[in-house]
Design an enzyme around this catalytic site. Structure first.
Site, PDB file in Angstrom:
ATOM      1  N   HIS A  59     -14.096 -32.984  57.992  1.00 13.74           N
ATOM      2  CA  HIS A  59     -12.739 -31.752  57.441  1.00 13.74           C
ATOM      3  C   HIS A  59     -12.299 -31.634  58.432  1.00 13.74           C
ATOM      4  CE1 HIS A  59     -15.477 -29.121  60.371  1.00 13.74           C
ATOM      5  NE2 HIS A  59     -16.403 -29.667  59.752  1.00 13.74           N
ATOM      6  N   HIS A  62     -19.108 -34.023  57.911  1.00 13.98           N
ATOM      7  CA  HIS A  62     -18.983 -33.193  58.939  1.00 13.98           C
ATOM      8  C   HIS A  62     -19.581 -34.025  60.014  1.00 13.98           C
ATOM      9  CE1 HIS A  62     -19.302 -29.230  56.383  1.00 13.98           C
ATOM     10  NE2 HIS A  62     -19.742 -29.896  55.632  1.00 13.98           N
TER      11      HIS A  62
END
Length: 219
Positions: free
Chosen positions: A14, A167
């Protein structure tokens, strides 16, 4: 090693979120959103994916706000309503971040559904998410098991060119590079993907049946 799966996985971290900058106290922000710089990173990634003509035919995304935002901005070409390049989106809690700090805990489903009504969060309705327990526990051994289930999830999808928005710490579990001594709440920068970095992997199955992500020769 054999590869009958014929799947390519585009691992994407992200964009920069609120907890990635500022004081340590920012890790107490529940499910933080992208910063203005993070949004710019996502816009740059969108241009990079388009310029490289990345042939994504499926999207898997963590249900956390920073990954959902990254998906909507960086993969907007593939999400175009009614467009010829529109691809299916799978929201899966398998791909949420590890760790037990507030920044790594997602919002309740009723709030997520209000913020992102166009997406299906049914896979999160397991009686556990967003709590950090059972298969989502902040534990190295449990997270390794979750990463194995995440790869099985990808292998079972009908799509062959899959973007995965997830992540930093969990990426290391997916790549089987997390060691027990590592601090999964504060991963050293040299061990992690940069914000909005993406890399290309082949999802392969070994002769023993193990699923692995191997850096693609086309990367």
């Amino acid at each position: 090693m054999t590869n009958n799966l014929k799947k390519t996985v585009y691992l994407i971290r992200h964009g920069q979120a609120q907890h990635n900058v500022g004081p340590d106290e920012d890790h107490n922000i529940r499910d933080p959103v992208l910063t203005s710089e993070g949004i710019e990173q996502c816009e740059a990634l969108a241009k990079e994916l388009e310029s490289k003509q990345i042939p994504i035919d499926g999207i898997v995304c963590s249900p956390m706000r920073r990954t959902l935002q990254t998906m909507e901005i960086a993969l907007k070409k593939y999400l175009a309503e009614g467009g010829p390049d529109k691809v299916p989106v799978y929201i899966s809690p398998f791909f949420q971040e590890v760790g037990h700090l507030p920044c790594d805990i997602g919002l309740e489903l009723d709030k997520l559904n209000k913020l992102y009504p166009k997406y299906n969060f049914q896979s999160c309705q397991d009686g556990i998410y967003p709590e950090k327990r059972d298969i989502y526990a902040s534990d190295v051994t449990i997270s390794a098991i979750r990463s194995k289930e995440a790869l099985e999830y990808l292998a079972a999808l009908p799509q062959q060119q899959i973007a995965v928005i997830t992540h930093s710490a969990f990426i290391r579990f997916l790549l089987k590079k997390m060691v027990k001594a590592a601090d999964i709440d504060f991963l050293p920068p040299q061990l992690s993907f940069k914000n909005c970095e993406f890399r290309i992997y082949d999802l392969v199955q070994t002769t023993t049946g193990e699923l692995k992500l191997v850096e693609s020769s086309s990367a």
